[in-house]
Design an enzyme around this catalytic site. Structure first.
Site, PDB file in Angstrom:
ATOM      1  N   ARG A 105      55.908  52.023 -25.060  1.00  0.00           N
ATOM      2  CA  ARG A 105      55.718  53.049 -26.098  1.00  0.00           C
ATOM      3  C   ARG A 105      54.301  52.964 -26.624  1.00  0.00           C
ATOM      4  O   ARG A 105      53.849  51.891 -27.010  1.00  0.00           O
ATOM      5  CB  ARG A 105      56.648  52.791 -27.289  1.00  0.00           C
ATOM      6  CG  ARG A 105      58.052  53.157 -27.083  1.00  0.00           C
ATOM      7  CD  ARG A 105      58.800  53.400 -28.370  1.00  0.00           C
ATOM      8  NE  ARG A 105      58.513  52.536 -29.501  1.00  0.00           N
ATOM      9  CZ  ARG A 105      59.069  52.696 -30.697  1.00  0.00           C
ATOM     10  NH1 ARG A 105      59.926  53.680 -30.900  1.00  0.00           N
ATOM     11  NH2 ARG A 105      58.791  51.888 -31.699  1.00  0.00           N
ATOM     12  N   THR A 109      51.537  57.249 -30.952  1.00  0.00           N
ATOM     13  CA  THR A 109      52.355  58.458 -30.767  1.00  0.00           C
ATOM     14  C   THR A 109      53.839  58.123 -30.578  1.00  0.00           C
ATOM     15  O   THR A 109      54.693  59.008 -30.717  1.00  0.00           O
ATOM     16  CB  THR A 109      51.911  59.234 -29.512  1.00  0.00           C
ATOM     17  OG1 THR A 109      52.182  58.418 -28.363  1.00  0.00           O
ATOM     18  CG2 THR A 109      50.424  59.562 -29.561  1.00  0.00           C
ATOM     19  N   ASP A 201      61.231  43.884 -32.704  1.00  0.00           N
ATOM     20  CA  ASP A 201      60.797  44.263 -31.355  1.00  0.00           C
ATOM     21  C   ASP A 201      61.589  43.447 -30.334  1.00  0.00           C
ATOM     22  O   ASP A 201      61.395  42.232 -30.203  1.00  0.00           O
ATOM     23  CB  ASP A 201      59.293  44.005 -31.204  1.00  0.00           C
ATOM     24  CG  ASP A 201      58.769  44.543 -29.891  1.00  0.00           C
ATOM     25  OD1 ASP A 201      59.322  44.174 -28.829  1.00  0.00           O
ATOM     26  OD2 ASP A 201      57.823  45.348 -29.907  1.00  0.00           O
ATOM     27  N   ASP A 204      59.555  41.463 -27.594  1.00  0.00           N
ATOM     28  CA  ASP A 204      58.891  40.264 -28.138  1.00  0.00           C
ATOM     29  C   ASP A 204      59.893  39.160 -28.433  1.00  0.00           C
ATOM     30  O   ASP A 204      59.615  37.983 -28.205  1.00  0.00           O
ATOM     31  CB  ASP A 204      58.123  40.622 -29.425  1.00  0.00           C
ATOM     32  CG  ASP A 204      56.834  41.371 -29.116  1.00  0.00           C
ATOM     33  OD1 ASP A 204      56.365  41.305 -27.963  1.00  0.00           O
ATOM     34  OD2 ASP A 204      56.299  42.017 -30.033  1.00  0.00           O
TER      35      ASP A 204
HETATM   36  C1  PRP Z   1      61.092  49.187 -26.629  1.00  0.00           C
HETATM   37  C2  PRP Z   1      62.539  49.150 -26.187  1.00  0.00           C
HETATM   38  C3  PRP Z   1      62.718  50.505 -25.574  1.00  0.00           C
HETATM   39  C4  PRP Z   1      61.827  51.386 -26.425  1.00  0.00           C
HETATM   40  C5  PRP Z   1      62.695  52.146 -27.384  1.00  0.00           C
HETATM   41  O1  PRP Z   1      60.252  48.960 -25.575  1.00  0.00           O
HETATM   42  O2  PRP Z   1      62.823  48.107 -25.320  1.00  0.00           O
HETATM   43  O3  PRP Z   1      62.323  50.580 -24.220  1.00  0.00           O
HETATM   44  O4  PRP Z   1      60.960  50.505 -27.148  1.00  0.00           O
HETATM   45  O5  PRP Z   1      61.939  53.016 -28.116  1.00  0.00           O
HETATM   46  P1  PRP Z   1      62.069  54.600 -27.969  1.00  0.00           P
HETATM   47  O6  PRP Z   1      63.521  54.918 -27.966  1.00  0.00           O
HETATM   48  O7  PRP Z   1      61.364  55.107 -29.197  1.00  0.00           O
HETATM   49  O8  PRP Z   1      61.365  55.024 -26.711  1.00  0.00           O
HETATM   50  P2  PRP Z   1      58.668  48.837 -25.745  1.00  0.00           P
HETATM   51  O9  PRP Z   1      58.020  50.166 -25.493  1.00  0.00           O
HETATM   52  O10 PRP Z   1      58.358  48.179 -27.054  1.00  0.00           O
HETATM   53  O11 PRP Z   1      58.241  47.955 -24.535  1.00  0.00           O
HETATM   54  P3  PRP Z   1      58.628  46.437 -24.184  1.00  0.00           P
HETATM   55  O12 PRP Z   1      60.091  46.408 -23.827  1.00  0.00           O
HETATM   56  O13 PRP Z   1      57.754  46.155 -23.013  1.00  0.00           O
HETATM   57  O14 PRP Z   1      58.321  45.558 -25.368  1.00  0.00           O
HETATM   58  N1  URA Z   2      61.695  49.114 -29.846  1.00  0.00           N
HETATM   59  C1  URA Z   2      62.128  47.921 -30.327  1.00  0.00           C
HETATM   60  O1  URA Z   2      62.046  46.893 -29.639  1.00  0.00           O
HETATM   61  N2  URA Z   2      62.657  47.897 -31.553  1.00  0.00           N
HETATM   62  C2  URA Z   2      62.761  48.999 -32.324  1.00  0.00           C
HETATM   63  O2  URA Z   2      63.268  48.904 -33.460  1.00  0.00           O
HETATM   64  C3  URA Z   2      62.296  50.222 -31.815  1.00  0.00           C
HETATM   65  C4  URA Z   2      61.781  50.245 -30.561  1.00  0.00           C
END
Ligand code: PRP
Ligand code: URA
Length: 210
Positions: A105, A109, A201, A204
């Protein structure tokens, strides 16, 4: 509520999600809980897998007995955090194939960007379970399922541990044909598009980054 949306009400799932949320839950325990919750949710979500009777021999006699049929299941985690749910599904269906969709993400944005996509062959003939612990705005899930459909995927389930109402609506509106399983439906998103109360997150916390 949409007939294709299933919010889990099992006390074991709810209990484990509560521990998952706590700031005091460390990486090791967090990973273990995500794995266990995925397994418990998978047990529920996969109750309509196809079976066919095959002949087996018990120590007593030969009989017809149901076994999974058709092409092997495909589990598709959305990277990174979805990886944490794969083991739980594989413990139920060890023969499943695993695809990967890499999305992150944009911090400003909140829109998803694809950086990797590799799916098992003959994806059009498989039951597909897309996994990601968090359904926030829904952007990542909608894009992932767009990619899978563009490559021929048809029988798709999406499984998340925590959903925001905004993301659930966006996903169900964009892909009304898929079944959506969520462990808990939370209150809302905050100004940074994080789920409230959520768990922070997920990537993380699973990988111990940040
Ligand atoms: C997080 C989560 C989802 C997304 C959800 O991933 O694991 O994939 O955000 O958010 P959304 O519904 O608003 O799209 P992130 O983009 O943080 O990546 P990561 O798993 O690599 O930390
Ligand atoms: N992605 C995450 O990991 N946590 C949230 O709360 C939203 C998006």
């Amino acid at each position: 509520m949409n007939q294709n949306i299933f919010v889990m009400d099992h006390p074991l799932i709810q209990h484990k999600i509560s521990i998952l949320r706590k700031t005091t839950t460390g990486t090791n325990e967090f990973r273990k809980l995500v794995d266990e919750i995925a397994m418990l949710m998978g047990y529920e979500a996969l109750r309509d897998l196809q079976v066919e009777n095959v002949e087996i021999t018990t120590p007593i006699e030969t009989c017809q007995s149901p076994m999974l049929s058709g092409k092997k299941l495909a589990v598709v985690p959305i990277l990174r955090a979805g990886l944490g749910m794969v083991g739980g599904i594989l413990s139920l269906v060890p023969s499943a194939k695993v695809g990967h969709i890499g999305l992150y993400r944009d911090e400003v944005t909140h829109e998803p960007h694809e950086y990797y996509c590799k799916l098992p062959e003959s994806i059009d003939e498989r039951e597909i379970v897309v996994v990601d612990p968090m359904l926030a705005t829904g952007g990542s899930a909608v894009s992932a399922i767009d990619f899978i459909k563009q490559r021929g995927g048809k029988n798709i389930k999406f499984m998340c541990i925590i959903a925001a109402p905004e993301g659930l609506k966006r996903l169900a509106d964009a892909h009304p044909d898929i079944q959506i399983y969520c462990g808990h439906l939370d209150r809302c998103l905050n100004e940074n598009a994080y789920i409230c109360p959520g768990l922070g997150d997920a990537g993380d916390r699973i990988f111990g980054t940040k």
